[in-house]
Design a protein around this motif. Structure first.
Motif, short mmCIF file in Angstrom:
data_model
loop_
_atom_site.label_atom_id
_atom_site.label_comp_id
_atom_site.label_asym_id
_atom_site.label_seq_id
_atom_site.Cartn_x
_atom_site.Cartn_y
_atom_site.Cartn_z
N PRO A 31 40.92 53.46 41.05
CA PRO A 31 40.78 52.03 41.31
C PRO A 31 41.38 51.18 40.20
O PRO A 31 41.30 51.54 39.01
N ALA A 32 41.95 50.05 40.57
CA ALA A 32 42.60 49.18 39.60
C ALA A 32 41.63 48.74 38.51
O ALA A 32 42.01 48.63 37.33
N GLU A 33 40.38 48.51 38.86
CA GLU A 33 39.41 48.05 37.88
C GLU A 33 39.14 49.13 36.83
O GLU A 33 39.02 48.84 35.63
N VAL A 34 39.06 50.40 37.26
CA VAL A 34 38.84 51.49 36.31
C VAL A 34 40.06 51.66 35.41
O VAL A 34 39.93 51.84 34.19
N LEU A 35 41.25 51.57 36.00
CA LEU A 35 42.47 51.70 35.20
C LEU A 35 42.57 50.55 34.20
O LEU A 35 42.97 50.75 33.04
N ARG A 36 42.21 49.38 34.64
CA ARG A 36 42.23 48.22 33.73
C ARG A 36 41.32 48.48 32.53
O ARG A 36 41.70 48.20 31.37
N GLU A 37 40.12 48.99 32.77
CA GLU A 37 39.19 49.27 31.68
C GLU A 37 39.73 50.33 30.73
O GLU A 37 39.47 50.29 29.52
N ALA A 70 54.26 52.92 26.80
CA ALA A 70 52.98 52.27 26.56
C ALA A 70 52.86 51.09 27.51
O ALA A 70 53.86 50.56 28.00
N VAL A 71 51.65 50.71 27.78
CA VAL A 71 51.40 49.49 28.56
C VAL A 71 50.91 48.45 27.56
O VAL A 71 49.86 48.63 26.93
N VAL A 72 51.66 47.35 27.38
CA VAL A 72 51.41 46.42 26.27
C VAL A 72 51.05 45.04 26.78
O VAL A 72 51.48 44.62 27.86
N GLY A 73 50.25 44.34 25.98
CA GLY A 73 49.92 42.96 26.30
C GLY A 73 48.58 42.55 25.75
O GLY A 73 47.73 43.37 25.41
N ASP A 74 48.37 41.25 25.63
CA ASP A 74 47.10 40.66 25.20
C ASP A 74 46.52 39.90 26.39
O ASP A 74 47.20 39.09 27.01
N THR A 75 45.28 40.19 26.71
CA THR A 75 44.71 39.60 27.92
C THR A 75 43.96 38.30 27.68
O THR A 75 43.72 37.55 28.64
N THR A 76 43.53 38.02 26.45
CA THR A 76 42.75 36.79 26.22
C THR A 76 43.37 35.90 25.15
O THR A 76 43.15 34.70 25.14
N GLY A 77 44.07 36.45 24.22
CA GLY A 77 44.69 35.65 23.16
C GLY A 77 43.73 35.16 22.12
O GLY A 77 44.05 34.22 21.38
N ASP A 132 58.63 48.66 26.81
CA ASP A 132 57.63 49.43 27.52
C ASP A 132 57.25 48.66 28.78
O ASP A 132 58.11 47.99 29.36
N LEU A 133 56.03 48.73 29.22
CA LEU A 133 55.61 48.04 30.43
C LEU A 133 54.58 46.97 30.11
O LEU A 133 53.63 47.23 29.38
N PRO A 134 54.77 45.78 30.64
CA PRO A 134 53.79 44.72 30.40
C PRO A 134 52.51 44.98 31.17
O PRO A 134 52.52 45.54 32.26
N PHE A 135 51.41 44.58 30.55
CA PHE A 135 50.10 44.74 31.19
C PHE A 135 49.91 43.63 32.22
O PHE A 135 49.68 42.48 31.87
N ASP A 136 50.02 44.00 33.49
CA ASP A 136 49.89 43.05 34.59
C ASP A 136 48.85 43.60 35.55
O ASP A 136 49.10 44.57 36.27
N GLU A 137 47.69 42.96 35.56
CA GLU A 137 46.60 43.46 36.39
C GLU A 137 46.94 43.48 37.86
O GLU A 137 46.36 44.27 38.63
N GLU A 138 47.87 42.64 38.29
CA GLU A 138 48.22 42.57 39.70
C GLU A 138 49.17 43.69 40.11
O GLU A 138 49.38 43.92 41.30
N ASP A 165 49.10 49.32 40.10
CA ASP A 165 49.38 50.44 40.99
C ASP A 165 50.86 50.80 41.03
O ASP A 165 51.23 51.86 41.52
N GLN A 166 51.73 49.92 40.52
CA GLN A 166 53.16 50.20 40.52
C GLN A 166 53.61 50.93 39.26
O GLN A 166 54.76 51.30 39.13
N LEU A 167 52.69 51.12 38.34
CA LEU A 167 53.07 51.67 37.04
C LEU A 167 52.91 53.17 36.91
O LEU A 167 53.55 53.79 36.08
N VAL A 168 52.03 53.78 37.72
CA VAL A 168 51.47 55.04 37.27
C VAL A 168 51.85 56.29 38.06
O VAL A 168 51.61 57.39 37.59
#
Length: 654
Positions: free
Chosen positions: A631-637, A537-544, A594-600, A603-606
């Protein structure tokens, strides 16, 4: 599905790779039926391996195919196929038949009657309805008056049905819309009664082994009733579980012979005693069977069937091809040979009614070869630098250049010369095998991911939410075990689940010993270390913000705060739960890692495969293979569950 796999494995095992190992030696199994064993049944007298036992060639058959698998197995082409043993092992696994032990195969069939070739016809009647936009045509043999009368009576019937209906639409509720335009229960088609054409009769197969057949292995895989066989003439017939009258059943008249076909046909084969006196048997007795595969078809008394076939097939063909097909109605017999070790790879003889027909067929055949040569040339010109395409078209050119068609009196003789160098063919076959293996692996991976998706839904149904990354924690909230452990009972791994100490960390003495017993569903390509997986899983909270902050669907913390369907406000079909990542990111399968959600670093995750794509399980249970160049933006969404952005990703699904 099991029936399809077993029948497919049987048929394929009798083809190119359905071959017995060893040399072309003379044995009692290859030539025909052996002397009857204590089981009784047919089989005829023992004959040499290069003589066909005609016992089973009943007078009712008009088509015969005789295959000599050992010859194929020892050919240059087969020897060059890298995966031939792997393929044979796969057939053995699916069918219980070892194709390397098959000595000879005899396929017997009938020319289908004309009605089998014709499309479905409607059986008229009051109240029949056709789907909207469907117009019934005037049927063959039906007068215009009868057609119009039928249409009028249909309209009257509809009106009468509406008047006599026990409930109005308002009282009964609106009629549910069906699944779509297509054949339905009982041969219906949108409500209209359509009479399906008769099914062509299934061919009968006789398989001879070089050693006693492992009947238990065959019966375990075959879709037949192994517990209550039908006894006939001291031979057991293991009937189809679905329909003994129409589906294939199995019998073993001798320890080295297997019969495959409908029960009624198997009884006749078992009762057969001595060479048949039918036309097909007589013809086979005069034919040279010294080839890898020989087919003989007697069509002289079946012009109507051939014409029906020509009528159906000729509609979409060019005029010249359709004309040649029409001429086929005057063909009395076809004899075809395939021999990988001969100068002529393919040798076909057409016996016709007259010299005129033979001449026309030969001329049309030559014109067809020239047209194909021109077509291949056009395709090759568009191939550019595509080496695979150039190799295929080059092989097609050399094959067509080796075609010869000659006429002699009432006979047309066509030959295709064998390649002087088999290496290009071997290369293409090996490439096709590799592609098939890749496709099979991809399909298997998708099935596995689908099972995981279903397990997530079952877990949600049981506990009211998805498992958290740390599905098991101690009293102080310390993570102990992964969500992968929590899903075990829903992946048919309850026994393994019960062995895990749920109140201990993943690397405790007891739990660490279970690492190497990772379920196959979590195994990953490119990862050799036991117990490691790339299903994460890709885990993390982006806004808190808030008790359910924006972030990936999985969130570390107390299991009581697990993400639920209602929290996926972007939609479950737009939210990824799990991906298969790179081998470098593999983790122990029981570890709550698992893997932390890092927007930067998205591309290294998938990228998890050589074709530049990765598998993803969505919250709705669907599985998609996504282009790694998404695209990173689509994957982020896709990874964020509730940011109000609806991703558009269809173009990145492979």
């Amino acid at each position: 599905m099991k029936r399809l796999l077993w029948c497919s494995a049987l048929m394929l095992s009798l083809g190119l790779f359905g071959c017995g190992g060893g040399d072309d030696t003379e044995t009692d199994g290859g030539g025909g039926g052996n002397t009857n064993t204590t089981d009784g049944g047919g089989g005829g007298e023992q004959q040499a391996a290069n003589d066909l036992d005609l016992t089973y060639v009943l007078p009712e058959f008009q088509i015969a195919v005789v295959a000599h698998p050992q010859r194929v197995w020892s050919s240059q082409l087969a020897q060059g196929v890298v995966e031939k043993d792997t393929i044979a092992d796969r057939f053995l696994e699916q069918s219980g038949l070892d194709p390397r032990k098959i000595e000879r195969v005899l396929v017997l069939g009938k020319v289908p009657p004309p009605e089998v070739m014709t499309p479905r016809t409607r059986q008229g009647g009051v109240g029949d309805e056709f789907p909207e936009g469907f117009e019934r045509d005037l049927e063959q043999g039906e007068s215009e008056e009868a057609f119009e009368a039928d249409e009028a009576s249909e309209e009257e019937g509809e009106a009468a049905s509406e008047e006599s209906a026990p409930f109005s639409e308002e009282e009964f509720g609106e009629e549910e819309e069906g699944p779509g335009f297509g054949p339905g229960e009982g041969g219906n088609f949108g409500g209209a009664r359509l009479e399906p054409p008769p099914r062509p009769e299934m061919p009968a197969l006789v398989v001879w082994y070089s050693e006693p057949i492992d009947t238990a292995a065959v019966l375990e895989k075959a879709p037949v009733d192994a517990d209550e066989p039908l006894s006939h003439a001291n031979t057991k017939i293991y009937q189809s579980r679905w329909s003994p009258e129409t589906e294939p059943s199995v019998a073993f008249p001798t320890e080295k012979t297997m019969l495959f076909g409908r029960v009624a046909v198997l009884k006749k084969l078992i009762d057969a005693n001595g060479p048949s006196s039918g036309a097909l048997a007589e013809r086979l007795s005069k034919e040279s069977l010294d080839a890898d595969l020989v087919m003989v078809s007697l069509l002289a008394d079946h012009e109507d069937s051939v014409k029906a076939f020509a009528d159906v097939m000729g509609g979409d063909l060019p005029e010249d091809a359709a004309t040649a097909l029409d001429l086929s109605t005057a063909v009395d017999a076809v004899v075809a040979r395939i021999d990988l070790g001969a100068e002529s790879l393919i040798d076909v003889v057409l016996e016709t009614e007259s010299a005129e027909v033979a001449g026309q067929l030969a001329a049309k055949g030559k014109e067809g070869v020239k047209a194909l040569q021109q077509l291949v040339g056009v395709f090759k010109s568009f191939a550019g630098q595509d080496q695979d395409a150039l190799a295929i078209f080059g092989l097609a050119e050399s094959t067509l250049a080796g075609v010869s068609i000659e006429r002699s009196e009432t006979t047309v003789h066509g030959k295709v010369a064998a390649p002087s160098d088999w290496s290009p063919v071997v290369a293409l076959v090996n490439d096709a095998v590799e592609q098939a293996k890749g496709a099979a692996k991809a399909a298997s991976a998708k099935r596995d991911f689908k099972e995981i998706g279903v397990a997530f839904h079952n877990f949600h149904d049981a506990y009211g939410g998805f498992p958290s990354v740390a599905a098991f924690q101690d009293a102080e909230g310390k993570p102990l075990l992964s969500w992968r452990v929590a899903l075990l009972p829903y992946l048919e791994e309850s026994a393994l689940f019960e062995e895990i100490a749920l109140d201990e960390a993943w690397d405790s003495e007891q739990n660490k010993a279970l690492l190497e017993r990772m379920p196959a569903i979590f195994k990953s390509p490119g990862v050799d270390e036991p117990g490691m997986t790339t299903v994460v899983a890709v885990v993390g909270d982006t806004t808190g913000l808030g008790p359910l902050p924006k972030g990936a669907p999985f969130r570390p913390g107390n299991p009581k705060t697990n993400i639920k369907f209602r929290d996926l406000t972007d939609g479950s079909s737009n939210t990824i739960l799990v991906i298969r990542t790179t081998p470098e990111n593999a983790v122990p399968w029981t570890k709550p890692a698992d893997l932390p959600f890092d927007e930067e670093k998205l591309d290294q995750l998938v990228v998890d495969s050589s074709d530049g794509a990765f598998m993803a399980i969505f919250a709705d249970g669907s599985v998609n293979k996504l282009d790694a160049k998404i695209p990173a933006e689509v994957l982020r969404e896709l990874l964020i569950r509730n940011d109000g952005e609806i991703p558009r990703y269809d173009e990145y699904v492979k």
